[in-house]
Design a protein around this motif. Sequence first.
Motif, PDB file in Angstrom:
ATOM      1  N   ALA A  68       0.877  -1.321   0.174  1.00 31.72           N
ATOM      2  CA  ALA A  68       0.100   0.039  -0.026  1.00 31.72           C
ATOM      3  C   ALA A  68       1.052   1.254  -0.141  1.00 31.72           C
ATOM      4  O   ALA A  68       1.929   1.236   0.393  1.00 31.72           O
ATOM      5  CB  ALA A  68      -1.081   0.027   1.189  1.00 31.72           C
ATOM      6  N   VAL A  69       0.116   2.385  -0.581  1.00 28.83           N
ATOM      7  CA  VAL A  69       1.108   3.756  -0.423  1.00 28.83           C
ATOM      8  C   VAL A  69       0.128   4.850   0.125  1.00 28.83           C
ATOM      9  O   VAL A  69      -1.087   4.669  -0.023  1.00 28.83           O
ATOM     10  CB  VAL A  69       1.584   4.187  -2.039  1.00 28.83           C
ATOM     11  CG1 VAL A  69       2.578   3.294  -2.270  1.00 28.83           C
ATOM     12  CG2 VAL A  69       0.491   4.087  -2.943  1.00 28.83           C
ATOM     13  N   PHE A  70       0.795   5.874   0.720  1.00 30.35           N
ATOM     14  CA  PHE A  70       0.163   6.912   1.186  1.00 30.35           C
ATOM     15  C   PHE A  70       0.497   8.042   0.292  1.00 30.35           C
ATOM     16  O   PHE A  70       1.705   8.206   0.220  1.00 30.35           O
ATOM     17  CB  PHE A  70       0.468   7.301   2.397  1.00 30.35           C
ATOM     18  CG  PHE A  70      -0.335   6.655   3.516  1.00 30.35           C
ATOM     19  CD1 PHE A  70      -1.203   7.116   4.338  1.00 30.35           C
ATOM     20  CD2 PHE A  70      -0.281   4.926   3.699  1.00 30.35           C
ATOM     21  CE1 PHE A  70      -1.839   6.460   5.312  1.00 30.35           C
ATOM     22  CE2 PHE A  70      -1.198   4.577   4.597  1.00 30.35           C
ATOM     23  CZ  PHE A  70      -1.984   5.169   5.531  1.00 30.35           C
ATOM     24  N   ILE A  71      -0.325   8.499  -0.411  1.00 25.96           N
ATOM     25  CA  ILE A  71      -0.047   9.712  -1.459  1.00 25.96           C
ATOM     26  C   ILE A  71      -0.239  11.373  -0.675  1.00 25.96           C
ATOM     27  O   ILE A  71      -1.349  11.541  -0.391  1.00 25.96           O
ATOM     28  CB  ILE A  71      -1.131   9.541  -2.733  1.00 25.96           C
ATOM     29  CG1 ILE A  71      -0.647   8.384  -3.402  1.00 25.96           C
ATOM     30  CG2 ILE A  71      -0.479  10.624  -3.669  1.00 25.96           C
ATOM     31  CD1 ILE A  71      -1.525   8.190  -4.592  1.00 25.96           C
ATOM     32  N   VAL A  90      -1.381  -2.292  -5.869  1.00 28.94           N
ATOM     33  CA  VAL A  90      -1.103  -1.616  -4.561  1.00 28.94           C
ATOM     34  C   VAL A  90      -2.058  -0.659  -4.066  1.00 28.94           C
ATOM     35  O   VAL A  90      -2.926  -0.046  -4.840  1.00 28.94           O
ATOM     36  CB  VAL A  90       0.112  -0.711  -4.604  1.00 28.94           C
ATOM     37  CG1 VAL A  90       0.235  -0.098  -3.504  1.00 28.94           C
ATOM     38  CG2 VAL A  90       1.468  -1.664  -5.106  1.00 28.94           C
ATOM     39  N   HIS A  91      -2.581  -1.000  -2.823  1.00 28.14           N
ATOM     40  CA  HIS A  91      -3.902  -0.357  -2.266  1.00 28.14           C
ATOM     41  C   HIS A  91      -3.141   1.142  -2.080  1.00 28.14           C
ATOM     42  O   HIS A  91      -1.913   1.450  -1.992  1.00 28.14           O
ATOM     43  CB  HIS A  91      -4.040  -0.774  -0.928  1.00 28.14           C
ATOM     44  CG  HIS A  91      -4.434  -2.285  -0.603  1.00 28.14           C
ATOM     45  ND1 HIS A  91      -5.567  -2.564  -1.340  1.00 28.14           N
ATOM     46  CD2 HIS A  91      -3.807  -3.426  -0.272  1.00 28.14           C
ATOM     47  CE1 HIS A  91      -5.778  -4.171  -0.851  1.00 28.14           C
ATOM     48  NE2 HIS A  91      -4.572  -4.482  -0.512  1.00 28.14           N
ATOM     49  N   VAL A  92      -4.310   2.023  -1.963  1.00 30.49           N
ATOM     50  CA  VAL A  92      -3.740   3.343  -2.261  1.00 30.49           C
ATOM     51  C   VAL A  92      -4.777   4.170  -0.911  1.00 30.49           C
ATOM     52  O   VAL A  92      -6.057   4.007  -1.118  1.00 30.49           O
ATOM     53  CB  VAL A  92      -4.124   4.069  -3.706  1.00 30.49           C
ATOM     54  CG1 VAL A  92      -4.038   5.514  -3.514  1.00 30.49           C
ATOM     55  CG2 VAL A  92      -2.972   3.546  -4.563  1.00 30.49           C
ATOM     56  N   GLY A 116      -9.247  -4.255  -8.049  1.00 32.92           N
ATOM     57  CA  GLY A 116      -9.755  -4.771  -6.898  1.00 32.92           C
ATOM     58  C   GLY A 116      -8.918  -4.493  -5.495  1.00 32.92           C
ATOM     59  O   GLY A 116      -9.257  -4.891  -4.448  1.00 32.92           O
ATOM     60  N   LYS A 117      -8.334  -3.299  -5.701  1.00 30.10           N
ATOM     61  CA  LYS A 117      -7.572  -2.711  -4.412  1.00 30.10           C
ATOM     62  C   LYS A 117      -8.395  -1.843  -3.515  1.00 30.10           C
ATOM     63  O   LYS A 117      -9.229  -1.166  -4.150  1.00 30.10           O
ATOM     64  CB  LYS A 117      -6.250  -2.339  -5.031  1.00 30.10           C
ATOM     65  CG  LYS A 117      -5.268  -3.462  -5.278  1.00 30.10           C
ATOM     66  CD  LYS A 117      -5.260  -4.809  -4.206  1.00 30.10           C
ATOM     67  CE  LYS A 117      -4.322  -5.662  -4.983  1.00 30.10           C
ATOM     68  NZ  LYS A 117      -4.129  -6.993  -3.778  1.00 30.10           N
ATOM     69  N   ILE A 118      -8.085  -1.557  -2.663  1.00 26.40           N
ATOM     70  CA  ILE A 118      -8.414  -0.404  -1.708  1.00 26.40           C
ATOM     71  C   ILE A 118      -8.028   0.827  -2.025  1.00 26.40           C
ATOM     72  O   ILE A 118      -6.788   1.166  -2.490  1.00 26.40           O
ATOM     73  CB  ILE A 118      -8.211  -0.456  -0.168  1.00 26.40           C
ATOM     74  CG1 ILE A 118      -8.707  -1.930   0.314  1.00 26.40           C
ATOM     75  CG2 ILE A 118      -8.928   0.412   0.616  1.00 26.40           C
ATOM     76  CD1 ILE A 118     -10.447  -2.164   0.309  1.00 26.40           C
ATOM     77  N   VAL A 307      -5.575   0.627   6.961  1.00 27.55           N
ATOM     78  CA  VAL A 307      -4.762  -0.648   7.309  1.00 27.55           C
ATOM     79  C   VAL A 307      -5.795  -1.735   7.251  1.00 27.55           C
ATOM     80  O   VAL A 307      -5.308  -2.919   6.788  1.00 27.55           O
ATOM     81  CB  VAL A 307      -3.956  -0.412   8.671  1.00 27.55           C
ATOM     82  CG1 VAL A 307      -3.036  -1.767   8.793  1.00 27.55           C
ATOM     83  CG2 VAL A 307      -2.794   0.768   8.209  1.00 27.55           C
ATOM     84  N   ASN A 308      -6.604  -1.645   8.362  1.00 28.31           N
ATOM     85  CA  ASN A 308      -7.547  -2.814   8.417  1.00 28.31           C
ATOM     86  C   ASN A 308      -8.342  -3.144   7.296  1.00 28.31           C
ATOM     87  O   ASN A 308      -8.553  -4.505   6.909  1.00 28.31           O
ATOM     88  CB  ASN A 308      -8.346  -2.493   9.821  1.00 28.31           C
ATOM     89  CG  ASN A 308      -7.903  -2.445  10.884  1.00 28.31           C
ATOM     90  OD1 ASN A 308      -6.768  -3.281  10.922  1.00 28.31           O
ATOM     91  ND2 ASN A 308      -8.338  -1.929  11.852  1.00 28.31           N
ATOM     92  N   SER A 309      -8.682  -2.186   6.550  1.00 30.28           N
ATOM     93  CA  SER A 309      -9.149  -2.460   5.069  1.00 30.28           C
ATOM     94  C   SER A 309      -8.649  -3.203   4.229  1.00 30.28           C
ATOM     95  O   SER A 309      -8.922  -4.052   3.418  1.00 30.28           O
ATOM     96  CB  SER A 309      -9.818  -0.946   4.512  1.00 30.28           C
ATOM     97  OG  SER A 309     -10.916  -0.584   5.535  1.00 30.28           O
ATOM     98  N   CYS A 310      -7.196  -2.790   4.075  1.00 31.58           N
ATOM     99  CA  CYS A 310      -6.112  -3.902   3.267  1.00 31.58           C
ATOM    100  C   CYS A 310      -5.932  -5.120   3.817  1.00 31.58           C
ATOM    101  O   CYS A 310      -6.061  -5.946   2.870  1.00 31.58           O
ATOM    102  CB  CYS A 310      -4.958  -2.887   3.250  1.00 31.58           C
ATOM    103  SG  CYS A 310      -5.013  -1.167   2.494  1.00 31.58           S
ATOM    104  N   LEU A 311      -6.130  -5.318   5.062  1.00 32.13           N
ATOM    105  CA  LEU A 311      -6.058  -6.552   5.710  1.00 32.13           C
ATOM    106  C   LEU A 311      -7.151  -7.249   5.608  1.00 32.13           C
ATOM    107  O   LEU A 311      -7.220  -8.425   6.166  1.00 32.13           O
ATOM    108  CB  LEU A 311      -5.338  -6.489   7.144  1.00 32.13           C
ATOM    109  CG  LEU A 311      -3.775  -5.875   7.324  1.00 32.13           C
ATOM    110  CD1 LEU A 311      -3.559  -5.697   8.590  1.00 32.13           C
ATOM    111  CD2 LEU A 311      -3.002  -6.736   6.378  1.00 32.13           C
TER     112      LEU A 311
END
Length: 347
Positions: A68-71, A90-92, A116-118, A307-311
């Motif tokens: 995941a990345v934080f923009i 990668v989740h964003v 299909g990523k967050i 984070v919990n959404s990605c997991l």
Amino acid sequence: MGKLKVGIIGAGGIAQSRHLPALDKLSEKVAIQAVHDLNGKKAQLVAAQYNIPHVTGDYRDMLTDVDAVFICTPNKFHSEIAVAALNQGVHVFCEKPMAISEAACQEMLQAAKASGKILSIGYHYRFMKESQAAKRVIEAGDIGKPLVARVQALRRRKVPGWGVFTNKALQGGGCLIDFGCHSIDLAMWLLGNPKPVHIIGKTYNELSKTPNQVNIWGKIDHTAFDVEDHATGYVLFDNGCSLLLEASWAANIEEDIESISLSGVDGGVNVFPFQVNQSKHGMLLNSEANWLPGNSDPGLRQAENFVNSCLGLEEPVVKPEEAIQVSQIIEMIYKSSEQGKSLLINN
């Protein structure tokens, strides 16, 4: 379950003041793997402070090594980076606003659906205890059918004198897209995200283009100021609700005002400060909250939700389809002001 490997893209003020401290507190679930900033020295300092193992000269270099990345870049680059990350699987998490145009937001949404990523946007006001309380009150039916939302996001002589906040090419606008977007998003969320159908707006920048003005938040160049420092708008929704809004960096008022309130058929709610206003039992009742102990840091709760959404442990509180509506309203206010007329929206 392994830790979520995270990369930071943009190591400026918002990353250092909100996202990095929050992720650091979630170290049981998160490993910050890489950081990128166009200012390499800044990236190196952040990496040293948070023990981040990799500093990259190009954000694309980290996409094969993170989950995941934080923009945290200027608004202009949100869509480009988000689409590249999502296409890489990668989740964003993207700082607000979602992008500088509705079209750019739609590109992000389509990339998220395809991967299909967050994809979640940094509207952290939703995580404030007052906002959460207002949402519960409204969903419980305590104010009945919502009719009108009122938003004021006003600062007295506080145009940001740092960064690129007054650069239209990089940010897309001024006080409305930077500051007012939070209040618009929160009001929309509390209303249940109805579809906007009719908008009229007006923006101003005469004050900040006048020389020798007092500005508490640093020096600004009045000759180069090309964004709005004040904006007003009226939005009508498909369900008959309406939204009145005013945003400013530099209002000539007594003190800063950050106010969001909703009126319904059976009552109303003020978010800041929190209060429920009702008429029943032959009385006018105003109810205030007695807050219980607990985590009241909206930045931490926001990071935890992402984070919990990605997991796979939670659903994102801020969904991209909702964030697009905020960008749509902002874009239409700008267009309405430029054209000098109200505008219909074809959803």
